[in-house]
Design an enzyme around this catalytic site. Structure first.
Site, PDB file in Angstrom:
ATOM      1  N   ALA A  70       0.813  -1.223   0.000  1.00 19.72           N
ATOM      2  CA  ALA A  70       0.000   0.000   0.000  1.00 19.72           C
ATOM      3  C   ALA A  70       0.843   1.268   0.000  1.00 19.72           C
ATOM      4  O   ALA A  70       0.316   2.366   0.202  1.00 19.72           O
ATOM      5  CB  ALA A  70      -0.931  -0.002   1.207  1.00 19.72           C
ATOM      6  N   GLU A 122       6.305   2.004  -6.735  1.00 14.12           N
ATOM      7  CA  GLU A 122       7.727   2.399  -6.831  1.00 14.12           C
ATOM      8  C   GLU A 122       8.627   1.210  -6.486  1.00 14.12           C
ATOM      9  O   GLU A 122       9.641   0.964  -7.147  1.00 14.12           O
ATOM     10  CB  GLU A 122       8.009   3.580  -5.889  1.00 14.12           C
ATOM     11  CG  GLU A 122       7.237   4.822  -6.312  1.00 14.12           C
ATOM     12  CD  GLU A 122       7.561   6.039  -5.457  1.00 14.12           C
ATOM     13  OE1 GLU A 122       7.296   5.985  -4.242  1.00 14.12           O
ATOM     14  OE2 GLU A 122       8.086   7.026  -5.995  1.00 14.12           O
ATOM     15  N   GLU A 142      -1.046   9.503  -5.192  1.00 16.08           N
ATOM     16  CA  GLU A 142      -0.371  10.618  -4.521  1.00 16.08           C
ATOM     17  C   GLU A 142      -1.172  11.918  -4.621  1.00 16.08           C
ATOM     18  O   GLU A 142      -1.290  12.662  -3.652  1.00 16.08           O
ATOM     19  CB  GLU A 142       1.040  10.817  -5.102  1.00 16.08           C
ATOM     20  CG  GLU A 142       2.097   9.898  -4.521  1.00 16.08           C
ATOM     21  CD  GLU A 142       2.099   8.496  -5.115  1.00 16.08           C
ATOM     22  OE1 GLU A 142       1.189   8.167  -5.890  1.00 16.08           O
ATOM     23  OE2 GLU A 142       3.011   7.733  -4.774  1.00 16.08           O
TER      24      GLU A 142
HETATM   25  C1  1HE Z   1      -1.971   1.626   6.031  1.00 12.31           C
HETATM   26  C2  1HE Z   1      -1.749   1.963   4.682  1.00 12.31           C
HETATM   27  C3  1HE Z   1      -0.741   2.924   4.414  1.00 12.31           C
HETATM   28  C4  1HE Z   1      -3.328   0.499   4.750  1.00 12.31           C
HETATM   29  N1  1HE Z   1      -0.094   3.462   5.444  1.00 12.31           N
HETATM   30  N2  1HE Z   1      -1.290   2.189   7.021  1.00 12.31           N
HETATM   31  N3  1HE Z   1      -0.923   4.719  -0.256  1.00 12.31           N
HETATM   32  C5  1HE Z   1      -2.270   4.807  -0.379  1.00 12.31           C
HETATM   33  O1  1HE Z   1      -2.817   5.865  -0.560  1.00 12.31           O
HETATM   34  C6  1HE Z   1      -3.029   3.528  -0.167  1.00 12.31           C
HETATM   35  C7  1HE Z   1      -3.719   3.544   1.187  1.00 12.31           C
HETATM   36  N4  1HE Z   1      -4.398   2.304   1.496  1.00 12.31           N
HETATM   37  C8  1HE Z   1      -5.581   1.932   0.914  1.00 12.31           C
HETATM   38  O2  1HE Z   1      -6.122   2.597   0.037  1.00 12.31           O
HETATM   39  C9  1HE Z   1      -6.203   0.656   1.401  1.00 12.31           C
HETATM   40  O3  1HE Z   1      -5.653   0.353   2.681  1.00 12.31           O
HETATM   41  C10 1HE Z   1      -5.927  -0.553   0.461  1.00 12.31           C
HETATM   42  C11 1HE Z   1      -6.752  -0.396  -0.813  1.00 12.31           C
HETATM   43  C12 1HE Z   1      -4.449  -0.686   0.112  1.00 12.31           C
HETATM   44  C13 1HE Z   1      -6.336  -1.856   1.179  1.00 12.31           C
HETATM   45  O4  1HE Z   1      -7.691  -1.742   1.654  1.00 12.31           O
HETATM   46  P1  1HE Z   1      -8.212  -2.757   2.756  1.00 12.31           P
HETATM   47  O5  1HE Z   1      -9.695  -2.525   2.884  1.00 12.31           O
HETATM   48  O6  1HE Z   1      -7.761  -4.153   2.414  1.00 12.31           O
HETATM   49  O7  1HE Z   1      -7.447  -2.401   4.121  1.00 12.31           O
HETATM   50  P2  1HE Z   1      -7.692  -1.165   5.104  1.00 12.31           P
HETATM   51  O8  1HE Z   1      -8.850  -1.510   6.039  1.00 12.31           O
HETATM   52  O9  1HE Z   1      -7.792   0.110   4.380  1.00 12.31           O
HETATM   53  O10 1HE Z   1      -6.354  -1.110   5.927  1.00 12.31           O
HETATM   54  C14 1HE Z   1      -5.959  -2.189   6.795  1.00 12.31           C
HETATM   55  C15 1HE Z   1      -4.933  -1.623   7.758  1.00 12.31           C
HETATM   56  O11 1HE Z   1      -3.775  -1.227   7.029  1.00 12.31           O
HETATM   57  C16 1HE Z   1      -5.405  -0.364   8.456  1.00 12.31           C
HETATM   58  O12 1HE Z   1      -4.791  -0.341   9.740  1.00 12.31           O
HETATM   59  P3  1HE Z   1      -5.637  -0.639  11.074  1.00 12.31           P
HETATM   60  O13 1HE Z   1      -4.642  -0.505  12.163  1.00 12.31           O
HETATM   61  O14 1HE Z   1      -6.746   0.358  11.091  1.00 12.31           O
HETATM   62  O15 1HE Z   1      -6.157  -2.056  10.904  1.00 12.31           O
HETATM   63  C17 1HE Z   1      -4.833   0.744   7.620  1.00 12.31           C
HETATM   64  O16 1HE Z   1      -4.656   1.956   8.313  1.00 12.31           O
HETATM   65  C18 1HE Z   1      -3.495   0.134   7.255  1.00 12.31           C
HETATM   66  N5  1HE Z   1      -2.957   0.728   6.039  1.00 12.31           N
HETATM   67  N6  1HE Z   1      -2.594   1.256   3.919  1.00 12.31           N
HETATM   68  C19 1HE Z   1      -0.357   3.084   6.704  1.00 12.31           C
HETATM   69  N7  1HE Z   1      -0.412   3.276   3.169  1.00 12.31           N
HETATM   70  C20 1HE Z   1       7.986   7.862  -0.865  1.00 12.31           C
HETATM   71  S1  1HE Z   1       6.548   8.644  -1.233  1.00 12.31           S
HETATM   72  C21 1HE Z   1       5.393   7.391  -1.592  1.00 12.31           C
HETATM   73  C22 1HE Z   1       4.043   7.981  -1.645  1.00 12.31           C
HETATM   74  C23 1HE Z   1       2.968   6.970  -1.535  1.00 12.31           C
HETATM   75  O17 1HE Z   1       3.184   5.795  -1.323  1.00 12.31           O
HETATM   76  S2  1HE Z   1       1.366   7.575  -1.707  1.00 12.31           S
HETATM   77  C24 1HE Z   1       0.347   6.181  -1.653  1.00 12.31           C
HETATM   78  C25 1HE Z   1      -0.020   5.818  -0.260  1.00 12.31           C
END
Ligand code: 1HE
Length: 267
Positions: A70, A122, A142
């Site tokens: 993610a 990435e 992003e």
């Molecule tokens: C996270 C992250 C994360 C999940 N950082 N904790 N990336 C994004 O914008 C993608 C963000 N994530 C999502 O859109 C969704 O989580 C997913 C589509 C990937 C998966 O959905 P799902 O329904 O399977 O899981 P969830 O319920 O959203 O998340 C499960 C747990 O993972 C939850 O934590 P919990 O403690 O509440 O159970 C979420 O908070 C955690 N989690 N994704 C932190 N990304 C060097 S610059 C790079 C710039 C980028 O990478 S921008 C893209 C960021």
């Protein structure tokens, strides 16, 4: 450079040697394999080790859980309240870790599933071959998160899909999957079943090439891509001079001459 000793200790990944192929599993499924600063340091350390480990001839990277990766750990980033300088340093560590993957000298094959988004893309774009399954999708969210890529996408993802497509992905959050993802260059293979089986097959095949050839292929093409043509031709000749005269190449050419080597036939 000293030879590799034992695998570095790992909190966010598991590794298992299957013959000459090292299977690396991203193992932070509860956070959808989000990349914290410590996770990035672990990737760097592991691939510095892979580079020195003669027993490893190819790597497959897979993930535990429903999501390959993610991207940036958004919650850590938010809570750390980083300064611009702090985050620039974080990005430089991402660059170092993903360079360590791309230039470890061994073919790295991604067995992808679920979301491969933001920093997850990435990471995947530093692999040499990407295999997707029917659940796999790619995106750069992003723009929607109010941030910018910082883990090498402007070079590697733009290199795969082209600048215009990358800008569209970042501005609109466009998601690619299936055959469309193959056709735009985000992955080279799409499987009906689990991507791991095909990734292992590919890694085992590539592992049969002489290590020096694999080093040249996995590192040389990317470096040459950054050069002006005259320098690129020179560098190509230099790499070929070394690779095409290695003992392993002489043996293989002799077996072609003796008609014991496999022919190149249409499959
Ligand atoms: C996270 C992250 C994360 C999940 N950082 N904790 N990336 C994004 O914008 C993608 C963000 N994530 C999502 O859109 C969704 O989580 C997913 C589509 C990937 C998966 O959905 P799902 O329904 O399977 O899981 P969830 O319920 O959203 O998340 C499960 C747990 O993972 C939850 O934590 P919990 O403690 O509440 O159970 C979420 O908070 C955690 N989690 N994704 C932190 N990304 C060097 S610059 C790079 C710039 C980028 O990478 S921008 C893209 C960021």
């Amino acid at each position: 450079m000293p030879k590799a000793d034992s695998v570095p200790s790992l909190e966010f990944m598991q590794v298992e040697a299957q013959g000459e192929v090292l299977v690396v599993t991203l193992d932070r499924a509860d956070k959808r394999n989000a990349l914290s600063a410590a996770f990035i340091e672990e990737i760097f350390d592991l691939f510095e080790w892979v580079r020195r480990a003669d027993s490893v001839r190819a790597v497959v990277m897979r993930a535990e859980g429903s999501v390959f990766c993610a991207g940036l750990d958004l919650i850590e980033h938010h809570l750390e309240d980083r300064s611009a300088t702090d985050f620039m340093y974080i990005c430089r560590r991402w660059h170092a870790a993903f360079d360590a993957i791309q230039h470890c000298g061994k073919p790295v094959v991604g067995a992808l599933n679920g979301a491969v988004v933001g920093g997850g893309l990435e990471l995947a774009s530093a692999f040499h071959i990407r295999v997707a399954d029917p659940t796999t999708y790619f995106a750069l969210p992003e723009g929607q998160r109010g941030i910018f890529t910082g883990g090498g996408a402007t070079v590697r993802v733009a290199g795969l899909v082209g600048e215009a497509r990358m800008i569209d992905m970042m501005l609109t959050g466009r998601v690619y999957s299936g055959e469309e993802a193959v056709s735009v260059g985000l992955c080279q293979y799409l499987t009906d079943g689990p991507s791991l089986d095909r990734a292992m097959e590919i890694a085992r095949t590539a592992a049969q090439n002489p290590p020096l050839s694999n080093f040249a292929i996995t590192s040389g093409i990317a470096h040459i891509g950054n050069m002006a043509s005259a320098d690129a031709f020179y560098a190509e000749a230099f790499i070929a001079g070394i690779t095409n005269t290695q003992p392993a190449s002489k043996e293989r050419l002799a077996s072609f001459m003796n008609k014991t080597a496999a022919k190149v036939l249409k499959s």
